[in-house]
Design a protein around this motif. Structure first.
Motif, PDB file in Angstrom:
ATOM      1  N   PRO A 287       2.429 -15.363  -2.045  1.00 36.76           N
ATOM      2  CA  PRO A 287       2.583 -13.975  -1.605  1.00 36.76           C
ATOM      3  C   PRO A 287       1.566 -12.998  -2.199  1.00 36.76           C
ATOM      4  N   ARG A 288       1.219 -13.153  -3.474  1.00 41.88           N
ATOM      5  CA  ARG A 288       0.240 -12.233  -4.075  1.00 41.88           C
ATOM      6  C   ARG A 288      -1.143 -12.410  -3.453  1.00 41.88           C
ATOM      7  N   THR A 289      -1.467 -13.656  -3.069  1.00 44.55           N
ATOM      8  CA  THR A 289      -2.748 -13.905  -2.406  1.00 44.55           C
ATOM      9  C   THR A 289      -2.759 -13.221  -1.045  1.00 44.55           C
ATOM     10  N   MET A 290      -1.651 -13.327  -0.324  1.00 43.13           N
ATOM     11  CA  MET A 290      -1.545 -12.684   0.983  1.00 43.13           C
ATOM     12  C   MET A 290      -1.672 -11.168   0.842  1.00 43.13           C
ATOM     13  N   THR A 291      -1.001 -10.606  -0.143  1.00 44.69           N
ATOM     14  CA  THR A 291      -1.061  -9.160  -0.387  1.00 44.69           C
ATOM     15  C   THR A 291      -2.486  -8.733  -0.698  1.00 44.69           C
ATOM     16  N   SER A 292      -3.159  -9.485  -1.541  1.00 44.79           N
ATOM     17  CA  SER A 292      -4.536  -9.172  -1.927  1.00 44.79           C
ATOM     18  C   SER A 292      -5.461  -9.206  -0.707  1.00 44.79           C
ATOM     19  N   ARG A 293      -5.352 -10.237   0.105  1.00 49.18           N
ATOM     20  CA  ARG A 293      -6.181 -10.350   1.314  1.00 49.18           C
ATOM     21  C   ARG A 293      -5.890  -9.207   2.286  1.00 49.18           C
ATOM     22  N   PHE A 294      -4.619  -8.885   2.437  1.00 49.57           N
ATOM     23  CA  PHE A 294      -4.210  -7.822   3.348  1.00 49.57           C
ATOM     24  C   PHE A 294      -4.806  -6.488   2.896  1.00 49.57           C
ATOM     25  N   LYS A 295      -4.740  -6.201   1.614  1.00 51.44           N
ATOM     26  CA  LYS A 295      -5.271  -4.937   1.084  1.00 51.44           C
ATOM     27  C   LYS A 295      -6.789  -4.855   1.276  1.00 51.44           C
ATOM     28  N   LYS A 296      -7.489  -5.984   1.136  1.00 51.18           N
ATOM     29  CA  LYS A 296      -8.935  -6.004   1.368  1.00 51.18           C
ATOM     30  C   LYS A 296      -9.263  -5.695   2.832  1.00 51.18           C
ATOM     31  N   VAL A 297      -8.475  -6.261   3.732  1.00 51.82           N
ATOM     32  CA  VAL A 297      -8.692  -6.006   5.164  1.00 51.82           C
ATOM     33  C   VAL A 297      -8.451  -4.527   5.481  1.00 51.82           C
ATOM     34  N   LEU A 298      -7.375  -3.972   4.947  1.00 49.86           N
ATOM     35  CA  LEU A 298      -7.090  -2.549   5.173  1.00 49.86           C
ATOM     36  C   LEU A 298      -8.259  -1.687   4.697  1.00 49.86           C
ATOM     37  N   LYS A 299      -8.739  -1.976   3.500  1.00 51.63           N
ATOM     38  CA  LYS A 299      -9.824  -1.187   2.920  1.00 51.63           C
ATOM     39  C   LYS A 299     -11.095  -1.302   3.759  1.00 51.63           C
ATOM     40  N   SER A 300     -11.437  -2.527   4.161  1.00 43.25           N
ATOM     41  CA  SER A 300     -12.665  -2.731   4.940  1.00 43.25           C
ATOM     42  C   SER A 300     -12.580  -2.080   6.326  1.00 43.25           C
ATOM     43  N   CYS A 301     -11.376  -1.887   6.842  1.00 40.29           N
ATOM     44  CA  CYS A 301     -11.182  -1.239   8.151  1.00 40.29           C
ATOM     45  C   CYS A 301     -10.968   0.258   8.033  1.00 40.29           C
ATOM     46  N   GLY A 302     -10.904   0.761   6.807  1.00 39.30           N
ATOM     47  CA  GLY A 302     -10.692   2.187   6.606  1.00 39.30           C
ATOM     48  C   GLY A 302      -9.280   2.645   6.924  1.00 39.30           C
ATOM     49  N   ILE A 303      -8.316   1.740   6.772  1.00 37.11           N
ATOM     50  CA  ILE A 303      -6.910   2.057   7.032  1.00 37.11           C
ATOM     51  C   ILE A 303      -6.229   2.333   5.699  1.00 37.11           C
TER      52      ILE A 303
ATOM     53  N   PHE B 161       2.409  -4.993   3.297  1.00 42.25           N
ATOM     54  CA  PHE B 161       2.360  -5.978   4.386  1.00 42.25           C
ATOM     55  C   PHE B 161       3.689  -6.004   5.145  1.00 42.25           C
ATOM     56  N   HIS B 162       4.793  -5.901   4.417  1.00 46.32           N
ATOM     57  CA  HIS B 162       6.126  -5.949   5.024  1.00 46.32           C
ATOM     58  C   HIS B 162       6.346  -4.805   6.026  1.00 46.32           C
ATOM     59  N   THR B 163       5.597  -3.725   5.882  1.00 42.90           N
ATOM     60  CA  THR B 163       5.699  -2.596   6.810  1.00 42.90           C
ATOM     61  C   THR B 163       5.390  -3.041   8.232  1.00 42.90           C
ATOM     62  N   LEU B 164       4.562  -4.069   8.382  1.00 46.09           N
ATOM     63  CA  LEU B 164       4.236  -4.579   9.719  1.00 46.09           C
ATOM     64  C   LEU B 164       5.484  -5.098  10.437  1.00 46.09           C
ATOM     65  N   ARG B 165       6.406  -5.652   9.683  1.00 46.32           N
ATOM     66  CA  ARG B 165       7.668  -6.130  10.258  1.00 46.32           C
ATOM     67  C   ARG B 165       8.480  -4.965  10.818  1.00 46.32           C
TER      68      ARG B 165
END
Length: 168
Positions: free
Chosen positions: A59-75, A80-84
């Motif tokens: 889960p921490r790896t998923m969170t880390s990857r998700f945060k990197k994607v958000l940052k690179s997209c300017g979001i 991550f759970h908010t997506l649910r």
């Protein structure tokens, strides 16, 4: 989520093995099939979809990857759970039956889905309020000036309510 995609793609569903050990089958949207077919080419049948190997993603790896994607997209940053929650809200706003959604999310009751997961947008609430019709009232033309609107609204409401009361 194990990669038993190839067999299940033809049936348009995927089996989910959550942490609570209550396996469930979730239907896939047809637009997801080509995306999953591409991913499947790089995986073995025993692989997990998100990790790409035989171990589930930490889960921490998923969170880390998700945060990197958000940052690179300017979001802006969010969990991550908010997506649910967003998925549940959009399903309800699109007219999906609550019971079906609740089962897909793995909730034990519809109440959990509605109380904790669905957060309707103001624009959706505004569209829903227009479903309400007053007897013998005309629809307000949104193009009218704000100057005329309060007076006309008052007259329409008074006419509609008066007509309704007369019928009782």
């Amino acid at each position: 989520m194990k990669n038993n995609i190839s067999e299940n793609l033809r049936r348009y569903y995927i089996s989910v093995h959550p942490k609570n050990k209550r396996e469930r089958t979730v239907p896939l949207h047809p637009q997801m099939i080509p995306i999953l077919e591409k991913l499947e080419k790089n995986c073995y049948p025993s692989d997990y979809l998100l990790s790409g190997n035989s171990s589930p993603i930490e889960p921490r790896t998923m969170t880390s990857r998700f945060k990197k994607v958000l940052k690179s997209c300017g979001i802006r940053d969010f969990h991550f759970h908010t997506l649910r929650h967003t998925f549940a809200t959009r399903c309800v706003e699109s007219g999906m039956q609550i019971k079906a959604l609740s089962e897909m999310l793995g909730h034990s009751s519809v109440k959990i889905t509605m109380d904790r997961y669905v957060h309707l947008s103001m624009s959706f609430k505004q569209s829903q309020i227009t479903i309400l019709r007053f007897p013998d009232s005309e629809i307000i033309n949104r193009q009218e000036t704000s100057q005329n609107y309060p007076k006309r609204q008052e007259n329409m409401l008074e006419t509609g309510v008066t007509s309704w009361i007369e019928r009782i």
